[in-house]
Write a protein that holds these residues in place. Structure first.
Motif, PDB file in Angstrom:
ATOM      1  N   LEU A 656      46.172  53.686  31.738  1.00 58.75           N
ATOM      2  CA  LEU A 656      45.502  52.434  31.396  1.00 58.75           C
ATOM      3  C   LEU A 656      44.387  52.617  30.378  1.00 58.75           C
ATOM      4  O   LEU A 656      44.320  51.896  29.381  1.00 58.75           O
ATOM      5  N   ALA A 657      43.485  53.573  30.613  1.00 62.78           N
ATOM      6  CA  ALA A 657      42.351  53.758  29.705  1.00 62.78           C
ATOM      7  C   ALA A 657      42.817  54.078  28.283  1.00 62.78           C
ATOM      8  O   ALA A 657      42.278  53.551  27.300  1.00 62.78           O
ATOM      9  N   GLU A 658      43.839  54.913  28.177  1.00 66.07           N
ATOM     10  CA  GLU A 658      44.353  55.288  26.857  1.00 66.07           C
ATOM     11  C   GLU A 658      45.007  54.086  26.170  1.00 66.07           C
ATOM     12  O   GLU A 658      44.841  53.882  24.958  1.00 66.07           O
ATOM     13  N   LEU A 659      45.723  53.270  26.938  1.00 61.52           N
ATOM     14  CA  LEU A 659      46.370  52.090  26.362  1.00 61.52           C
ATOM     15  C   LEU A 659      45.327  51.114  25.827  1.00 61.52           C
ATOM     16  O   LEU A 659      45.480  50.551  24.737  1.00 61.52           O
ATOM     17  N   LEU A 660      44.249  50.909  26.579  1.00 62.71           N
ATOM     18  CA  LEU A 660      43.195  49.998  26.140  1.00 62.71           C
ATOM     19  C   LEU A 660      42.558  50.478  24.838  1.00 62.71           C
ATOM     20  O   LEU A 660      42.153  49.666  23.999  1.00 62.71           O
ATOM     21  N   LEU A 661      42.494  51.796  24.665  1.00 57.83           N
ATOM     22  CA  LEU A 661      41.901  52.358  23.452  1.00 57.83           C
ATOM     23  C   LEU A 661      42.857  52.286  22.267  1.00 57.83           C
ATOM     24  O   LEU A 661      42.475  51.932  21.148  1.00 57.83           O
ATOM     25  N   GLN A 662      44.118  52.589  22.524  1.00 56.39           N
ATOM     26  CA  GLN A 662      45.108  52.658  21.445  1.00 56.39           C
ATOM     27  C   GLN A 662      45.499  51.283  20.915  1.00 56.39           C
ATOM     28  O   GLN A 662      45.878  51.159  19.754  1.00 56.39           O
ATOM     29  N   GLN A 663      45.406  50.252  21.753  1.00 52.04           N
ATOM     30  CA  GLN A 663      45.834  48.919  21.327  1.00 52.04           C
ATOM     31  C   GLN A 663      44.662  47.946  21.470  1.00 52.04           C
ATOM     32  O   GLN A 663      44.558  47.229  22.482  1.00 52.04           O
ATOM     33  N   PRO A 664      43.783  47.895  20.491  1.00 53.31           N
ATOM     34  CA  PRO A 664      42.599  47.023  20.586  1.00 53.31           C
ATOM     35  C   PRO A 664      42.953  45.540  20.656  1.00 53.31           C
ATOM     36  O   PRO A 664      42.136  44.734  21.120  1.00 53.31           O
ATOM     37  N   ARG A 665      44.160  45.162  20.204  1.00 56.85           N
ATOM     38  CA  ARG A 665      44.590  43.757  20.267  1.00 56.85           C
ATOM     39  C   ARG A 665      45.183  43.397  21.630  1.00 56.85           C
ATOM     40  O   ARG A 665      45.520  42.238  21.879  1.00 56.85           O
ATOM     41  N   LEU A 666      45.287  44.375  22.496  1.00 53.19           N
ATOM     42  CA  LEU A 666      45.890  44.147  23.802  1.00 53.19           C
ATOM     43  C   LEU A 666      45.083  43.119  24.598  1.00 53.19           C
ATOM     44  O   LEU A 666      43.868  43.237  24.723  1.00 53.19           O
ATOM     45  N   GLN A 667      45.776  42.133  25.125  1.00 52.40           N
ATOM     46  CA  GLN A 667      45.130  41.120  25.946  1.00 52.40           C
ATOM     47  C   GLN A 667      45.505  41.365  27.409  1.00 52.40           C
ATOM     48  O   GLN A 667      46.678  41.376  27.768  1.00 52.40           O
ATOM     49  N   VAL A 668      44.489  41.572  28.254  1.00 54.60           N
ATOM     50  CA  VAL A 668      44.712  41.751  29.685  1.00 54.60           C
ATOM     51  C   VAL A 668      44.759  40.373  30.341  1.00 54.60           C
ATOM     52  O   VAL A 668      43.869  39.545  30.149  1.00 54.60           O
ATOM     53  N   ILE A 669      45.817  40.136  31.109  1.00 52.32           N
ATOM     54  CA  ILE A 669      46.034  38.843  31.752  1.00 52.32           C
ATOM     55  C   ILE A 669      46.030  39.038  33.269  1.00 52.32           C
ATOM     56  O   ILE A 669      46.798  39.836  33.808  1.00 52.32           O
ATOM     57  N   ASP A 670      45.168  38.297  33.965  1.00 53.35           N
ATOM     58  CA  ASP A 670      45.117  38.304  35.429  1.00 53.35           C
ATOM     59  C   ASP A 670      45.929  37.109  35.919  1.00 53.35           C
ATOM     60  O   ASP A 670      45.539  35.954  35.722  1.00 53.35           O
ATOM     61  N   VAL A 671      47.068  37.365  36.567  1.00 45.54           N
ATOM     62  CA  VAL A 671      47.956  36.276  36.978  1.00 45.54           C
ATOM     63  C   VAL A 671      47.754  35.870  38.435  1.00 45.54           C
ATOM     64  O   VAL A 671      48.510  35.060  38.977  1.00 45.54           O
ATOM     65  N   ARG A 672      46.736  36.427  39.096  1.00 50.02           N
ATOM     66  CA  ARG A 672      46.451  35.999  40.464  1.00 50.02           C
ATOM     67  C   ARG A 672      45.942  34.552  40.466  1.00 50.02           C
ATOM     68  O   ARG A 672      45.533  34.015  39.434  1.00 50.02           O
ATOM     69  N   GLU A 673      45.937  33.951  41.642  1.00 50.90           N
ATOM     70  CA  GLU A 673      45.467  32.576  41.736  1.00 50.90           C
ATOM     71  C   GLU A 673      43.936  32.536  41.640  1.00 50.90           C
ATOM     72  O   GLU A 673      43.258  33.533  41.881  1.00 50.90           O
ATOM     73  N   PRO A 674      43.370  31.383  41.267  1.00 52.45           N
ATOM     74  CA  PRO A 674      41.926  31.305  40.994  1.00 52.45           C
ATOM     75  C   PRO A 674      41.036  31.791  42.133  1.00 52.45           C
ATOM     76  O   PRO A 674      40.016  32.440  41.892  1.00 52.45           O
ATOM     77  N   HIS A 675      41.412  31.494  43.380  1.00 54.01           N
ATOM     78  CA  HIS A 675      40.558  31.924  44.492  1.00 54.01           C
ATOM     79  C   HIS A 675      40.555  33.445  44.627  1.00 54.01           C
ATOM     80  O   HIS A 675      39.541  34.041  45.008  1.00 54.01           O
ATOM     81  N   GLU A 676      41.668  34.083  44.290  1.00 58.33           N
ATOM     82  CA  GLU A 676      41.702  35.549  44.308  1.00 58.33           C
ATOM     83  C   GLU A 676      40.827  36.111  43.193  1.00 58.33           C
ATOM     84  O   GLU A 676      40.123  37.109  43.380  1.00 58.33           O
ATOM     85  N   GLN A 677      40.889  35.478  42.033  1.00 58.07           N
ATOM     86  CA  GLN A 677      40.107  35.952  40.889  1.00 58.07           C
ATOM     87  C   GLN A 677      38.615  35.848  41.156  1.00 58.07           C
ATOM     88  O   GLN A 677      37.836  36.721  40.763  1.00 58.07           O
ATOM     89  N   THR A 678      38.214  34.786  41.856  1.00 61.67           N
ATOM     90  CA  THR A 678      36.804  34.635  42.198  1.00 61.67           C
ATOM     91  C   THR A 678      36.394  35.630  43.275  1.00 61.67           C
ATOM     92  O   THR A 678      35.310  36.221  43.215  1.00 61.67           O
ATOM     93  N   ALA A 679      37.257  35.801  44.282  1.00 65.31           N
ATOM     94  CA  ALA A 679      36.926  36.687  45.402  1.00 65.31           C
ATOM     95  C   ALA A 679      36.838  38.148  44.965  1.00 65.31           C
ATOM     96  O   ALA A 679      36.027  38.915  45.503  1.00 65.31           O
ATOM     97  N   GLY A 680      37.662  38.548  44.000  1.00 65.83           N
ATOM     98  CA  GLY A 680      37.660  39.936  43.539  1.00 65.83           C
ATOM     99  C   GLY A 680      37.998  40.006  42.073  1.00 65.83           C
ATOM    100  O   GLY A 680      39.161  40.202  41.696  1.00 65.83           O
ATOM    101  N   PRO A 681      37.022  39.831  41.184  1.00 65.56           N
ATOM    102  CA  PRO A 681      37.292  39.794  39.733  1.00 65.56           C
ATOM    103  C   PRO A 681      37.913  41.089  39.230  1.00 65.56           C
ATOM    104  O   PRO A 681      37.453  42.181  39.559  1.00 65.56           O
ATOM    105  N   LEU A 682      38.944  40.955  38.411  1.00 63.00           N
ATOM    106  CA  LEU A 682      39.593  42.116  37.803  1.00 63.00           C
ATOM    107  C   LEU A 682      38.645  42.856  36.881  1.00 63.00           C
ATOM    108  O   LEU A 682      38.713  44.084  36.747  1.00 63.00           O
ATOM    109  N   GLN A 683      37.735  42.129  36.263  1.00 59.77           N
ATOM    110  CA  GLN A 683      36.825  42.736  35.293  1.00 59.77           C
ATOM    111  C   GLN A 683      36.036  43.900  35.900  1.00 59.77           C
ATOM    112  O   GLN A 683      35.667  44.857  35.206  1.00 59.77           O
ATOM    113  N   ALA A 684      35.802  43.851  37.202  1.00 57.78           N
ATOM    114  CA  ALA A 684      35.029  44.905  37.870  1.00 57.78           C
ATOM    115  C   ALA A 684      35.738  46.244  37.851  1.00 57.78           C
ATOM    116  O   ALA A 684      35.117  47.277  38.096  1.00 57.78           O
TER     117      ALA A 684
END
Length: 751
Positions: A656-684
Motif C-alpha cells: 500500500l505505501a509504495e502504491l500511494l507513492l508511485q501513483q500520486p493521482r491514485l484516489q482512495v475510495i472508502d465504500v463503507r456506509e456513512p455510519h461506519e466511516q464516522t465510527a472509524g475513519p479510514l484516514q486514521a
C-alpha cells in the motif's frame, strides 16, 4: 523514492466482546506454553528424564481438569477441541448401539434444537457412515430456549443417544442439568447422554461424577487457552472406542503425540480457575454487574433494543439482542468500524442470514435476522468493562447523526444525506432521492424491509416527502410497502394515482430535480418508467423491472406481455441516451445499474429485442435468461460472490505505501456506509497526505450520476473486510473504469 510509512494516528482502540467465539490467551497460559516449548519439550511417551518431566506436565493438567469438572473416576482425555470430543463420543455411543442390535428407524438419536451445528451434523454423518440408520430428531425448545421435557419423556424410551448442552453459545441459555437428568433417566435409565460443556467451563458449577452424563466435551480456546486443545470427559461406565488409533497415547484412547504446549497452557488456566484468592477469574455476582453495565450502554445507543435471552435462563457473560429496523450486519459493521468486536451468533455459522437458534425458540423473523451476540469472558476486568461501555456509548452520536435511530436531536445534513440513495434488501432495490437545498425527498419503489430505515432518514433529516412512487403493480397483487410507508409518515394518498404520482402533475419538481413519467407496460400491464433530470439535464431512468442489470424483465407472469415489453423498451430508448443510468427495482446479479449501451453489450437478446425482432424469436430465450439471472442471486449476511479478478489488482498492506507513492493521482475510495466511516475513519490508517473520498455503496449510483469518479483515474477501493470494495471494483470496471485496485482484507488488515 522512499515509501511513505503507514503510521498509526487516531485509530480506534479494539474492544473485544466476542468471547463465545474465542478468547485471547491468558499471559500466564502463554508463559506456560512457551516454557513447555523451550524447557519441557520432551515427548511424554519417552522414558528418559526429559520425557518424564513432560509426562508430569501432562498429568498435572489432567488432574486439574478432573478437579475443575468434578470428574471423579471418569476418564479425562486430551483432544484437539470440542468438535473432536463430540465426534468421538457420538461414534462410541453409536458403535455400542450397533453392537447391541439397536439399529433402524425405530431407534432415536435426539438432540436439542439449539445445539451447536457440530452435534446434529456429527449425528447425521456417523449415522450414515456406521449404517445405524436411526431416526435423528430435534428436541424442541420454548421461547426461553429451555428443552421441552414433555417431548423428552415421550421420545426418550426409544432413544439410543440424547445430546444436549449446558449453555448455548449464541444466547447464553443454560439448561437445568439436574432436572433434565431426572427427566431423561425417569424415561430411559440406559440411554447414552452427551452434554456439550464448552460454554459452561468457568461460568457454571460442574460436578460430573455426581451425574449420569456419559460424555462431556470441553474446548480450551473458549476459556483463555490456545486453539487446538481441549479435553473430553467420559463416564467410567460409558462405552468408548478410540477415534484416533496409532501409538497408543492417552492410555490408548486417543493416539498421536500430545499437544503438550497446549496442554500446559490449558493446565495453567485450570489452575487459575481453582485459585480461591487473587484469581483473574471473577465471581459470578461481578459478572452479572458487568452484564448490567454493558446492557445499559447498549440501551443508550439503541433505546428500542430487545433481549432475545434473559435471566434466569442464562449465564451472565452473554447478551443476545436485536434492534427493530436493523439487520445483524448493520450493527456489526457499525461496531466493527468503531473497533468493537461482536458477532451475529455462532462464529461457525456466520454466513447464515438468520439465527437457527432463535428460529428454534420461535422468535419473530426480524429478531432472528437482526440478532447480535455480545459476549465477554469470566476474566473480564473492571477497566475492560468500563472501556467497553464508553466505546459503546460513543456510538450514540454516530447513530443519531446518521439517523439510524430517530431522536429529538437537531439533525446534521452531511454530504451523504443528499442526492440519490440506493437502498437494497437482498435482490430488491428502493431509491430515496433527496434535494438538500429544499429539504425535500421522493421515494421510488419502497421495499417493506427497508421502511424503518427510510422513515429514520426522512424524519431524522426533517425532510418533506413530496411523493412515494411505484414503477409497477402486478394484477391481483396488493402492494403493502407504499401504503405502510404513508401510514408510518402520517401521509395521505389523496390526489395521487395508483403509482403515487400527484394527479394533474406532468412534471414533479424536487428542488433542482425534475421527474417525468413514461408508460412502459410489458413486464406487467400497469407500469411506468420515471425519467430523472437535474437543471433539465438527463440523469437517469427508474424502470422498475422493465430492464434489469444483466437482463430483461420477465413477461411470463399473469399480466406480462412480450409485445408491450418490446415496445416499451424501444420507446424508452428514444427518451434516454446510450449512457443514461438505468435503475431497476431488482438487482439479481449485484450489478447496481446498467445503461442501454451495457445492456446491448452484455445481452445479445437485448440487442435483438431493441432491433425489432418479433417476440416469437426470443420469448423462450428470455424465460431461460430470467431463470438464470434469478438463480445468480446469493445472499449470506450481506456478502456477495466476488473474485480476485474483479479488481485490476489486489493490494496488500505491504504494497500500500509504495502504491500511494508511485501513483500520486491514485484516489482512495472508502465504500463503507456513512455510519461506519464516522465510527472509524479510514484516514486514521493512512498517511496524512492521502486524501480519502467517501463513496458508500448506497451512494455508488449517485457518484456515477454526478460523475464524481473519473474512468481514467486510478482508484483504490477500501471497505471493512475487502468484500464490498471488491464488489464495487466489479461494478466500476463494468462501467469502463480502467484501473480499480482493491485493498485485500480491507481495513481489518490495517489495524
Amino acid at each position: 523514492m522512499t515509501a511513505i510509512p503507514l503510521t498509526p494516528r487516531l485509530r480506534p482502540a479494539e474492544i473485544y466482546l466476542d468471547s463465545n467465539a474465542t478468547t485471547p490467551v491468558l499471559p500466564l497460559a502463554a508463559v506456560a506454553a512457551m516454557q513447555c516449548m523451550q524447557q519441557q519439550f520432551g515427548n511424554p511417551s519417552s522414558s528418559h528424564a526429559t520425557g518424564i518431566k513432560a509426562k508430569a506436565t501432562l498429568e498435572h493438567a489432567r488432574s486439574l481438569a478432573r478437579q475443575v469438572t468434578g470428574a471423579g473416576e471418569g476418564r479425562i482425555l486430551f483432544t484437539s477441541g470440542a468438535t473432536e470430543g463430540i465426534q468421538s463420543s457420538v461414534v462410541s455411543a453409536m458403535l455400542a448401539l450397533r453392537e447391541q442390535g439397536k439399529t433402524g428407524p425405530t431407534v432415536l438419536l435426539l438432540y436439542g434444537a439449539t445445539e451447536h451445528k457440530a452435534v446434529p451434523e456429527s449425528l447425521k454423518h456417523w449415522n450414515s457412515v456406521l449404517q445405524l440408520n436411526a431416526s435423528i430428531i430435534a428436541i424442541p425448545v420454548d421461547q426461553h430456549g429451555q428443552l421441552d421435557f414433555a417431548f423428552i419423556r415421550q421420545h426418550a424410551p426409544a432413544a439410543g443417544l440424547i445430546c444436549t448442552m449446558a449453555a448455548n453459545n449464541e444466547t447464553g441459555v443454560s439448561q437445568a442439568l439436574k432436572e433434565l437428568e431426572q427427566c431423561i433417566r425417569d424415561a430411559n435409565p440406559n440411554v447414552y447422554w452427551l452434554v456439550d460443556c464448552v460454554q459452561a467451563l468457568g461460568k457454571m458449577s460442574l460436578n460430573l461424577a455426581t451425574t449420569t452424563i456419559d460424555y462431556a466435551p470441553f474446548s480450551g480456546h473458549k476459556l483463555y487457552a490456545p486453539k487446538g486443545i481441549g479435553f473430553l470427559y467420559v463416564r467410567a461406565s460409558a462405552p468408548y472406542q478410540p477415534f484416533i488409533i496409532g501409538g497408543g497415547q492417552e492410555g490408548g484412547l486417543r493416539s498421536g503425540t500430545e499437544n503438550l504446549p497446549g496442554i500446559a497452557a490449558l493446565g495453567a488456566v485450570l489452575a487459575e480457575l481453582q485459585r480461591k484468592d487473587g484469581s483473574v477469574f471473577q465471581a459470578e455476582p461481578l459478572l452479572w454487574q458487568y452484564r448490567a453495565e454493558l446492557l445499559a450502554a447498549l440501551k443508550q445507543v439503541f433505546p428500542e433494543l430487545v433481549l432475545n435471552s434473559e435471566p434466569p435462563y442464562i449465564v451472565p457473560t452473554t447478551i443476545n439482542f436485536s434492534v427493530p429496523g436493523f439487520y445483524s450486519k448493520d450493527i456489526m459493521d457499525l461496531f466493527d468500524a468503531a473497533g468493537i468486536r461482536i458477532s451475529s451468533g455462532s462464529a461457525c455459522s456466520s454466513k447464515i442470514p438468520s439465527s437457527f437458534v432463535l428460529d428454534a425458540m420461535g422468535l419473530p423473523a426480524w429478531r432472528s435476522q437482526g440478532a447480535i451476540r455480545l459476549s465477554f469472558g469470566p476474566a473480564m476486568t473492571a477497566t475492560e468493562c468500563h472501556d467497553a461501555c464508553q466505546a459503546i456509548k460513543a456510538l450514540t452520536a454516530v447513530v443519531n447523526k446518521h439517523c439510524l435511530v430517530v431522536t429529538d436531536a437537531t439533525p446534521t445534513l452531511e454530504i451523504h444525506a443528499s442526492g440519490l440513495l440506493q437502498l437494497k434488501h437482498e435482490d430488491s432495490c428502493s431509491y430515496l432521492l433527496i434535494d438538500s437545498d429544499s429539504a425535500q425527498a421522493v421515494v421510488i419503489d419502497p421495499v417493506a424491509a427497508l421502511l424503518n430505515r427510510m422513515v429514520n432518514i426522512i424524519q431524522g433529516r426533517q425532510l418533506e416527502l413530496v411523493a412515494i412512487l411505484q414503477t409497477h403493480q402486478h394484477a391481483g397483487e396488493a402492494d403493502h410497502a407504499a401504503p405502510l410507508l404513508r401510514q408510518m409518515l402520517h401521509l395521505t394518498d389523496e390526489n395521487c394515482d395508483e403509482f403515487g404520482w400527484p394527479v394533474a402533475t406532468p412534471q414533479l419538481e424536487l428542488g433542482h430535480y425534475q421527474l417525468t413519467r413514461l408508460a412502459t407496460p410489458g413486464h406487467c400491464a400497469r407500469a411506468i418508467s420515471i425519467i430523472l433530470q437535474q437543471h433539465q439535464q438527463l440523469l437517469a431512468a427508474f424502470v422498475g423491472d422493465l430492464i434489469l442489470p444483466g437482463g430483461i424483465g420477465r413477461t411470463d407472469l399473469a399480466d406480462g406481455d412480450a409485445n408491450q415489453l418490446q415496445q416499451s423498451i424501444q420507446q424508452l430508448a428514444q427518451h434516454i441516451r446510450p449512457d443514461t443510468l438505468i435503475l431497476s427495482s431488482h438487482d439479481y446479479a449485484q450489478r447496481f445499474a446498467t445503461t442501454l449501451a451495457l445492456a446491448i453489450q452484455e445481452t445479445e437478446l437485448f440487442a435483438r429485442l431493441l432491433a425489432g425482432e418479433p417476440p416469437a424469436h426470443w420469448q423462450q430465450q428470455l424465460n431461460v435468461q430470467t431463470a438464470v439471472l434469478q438463480q445468480a442471486s446469493h445472499y449470506y449476511c450481506g456478502l456477495v460472490e466476488v473474485a480476485a479478478t474483479d479488481a485490476s489488482k489486489l493490494i496488500d498492506k505491504a504494497e500500500l505505501a509504495e502504491l500511494l507513492l508511485q501513483q500520486p493521482r491514485l484516489q482512495v475510495i472508502d465504500v463503507r456506509e456513512p455510519h461506519e466511516q464516522t465510527a472509524g475513519p479510514l484516514q486514521a490508517y493512512l498517511p496524512a497526505s492521502t486524501g480519502v473520498l467517501e463513496v458508500p455503496l448506497s451512494k455508488l449510483c449517485d457518484a456515477l450520476l454526478r460523475k464524481q469518479l473519473h474512468p481514467a483515474q486510478p482508484l483504490l477501493l477500501v471497505c471493512r473486510s475487502g468484500n464490498r470494495s471488491l464488489l464495487a471494483c466489479k461494478v466500476l470496471r463494468r462501467f469502463g473504469f480502467a484501473t480499480v485496485y482493491n485493498l485485500s482484507g480491507g481495513m481489518a488488515m490495517l489495524q
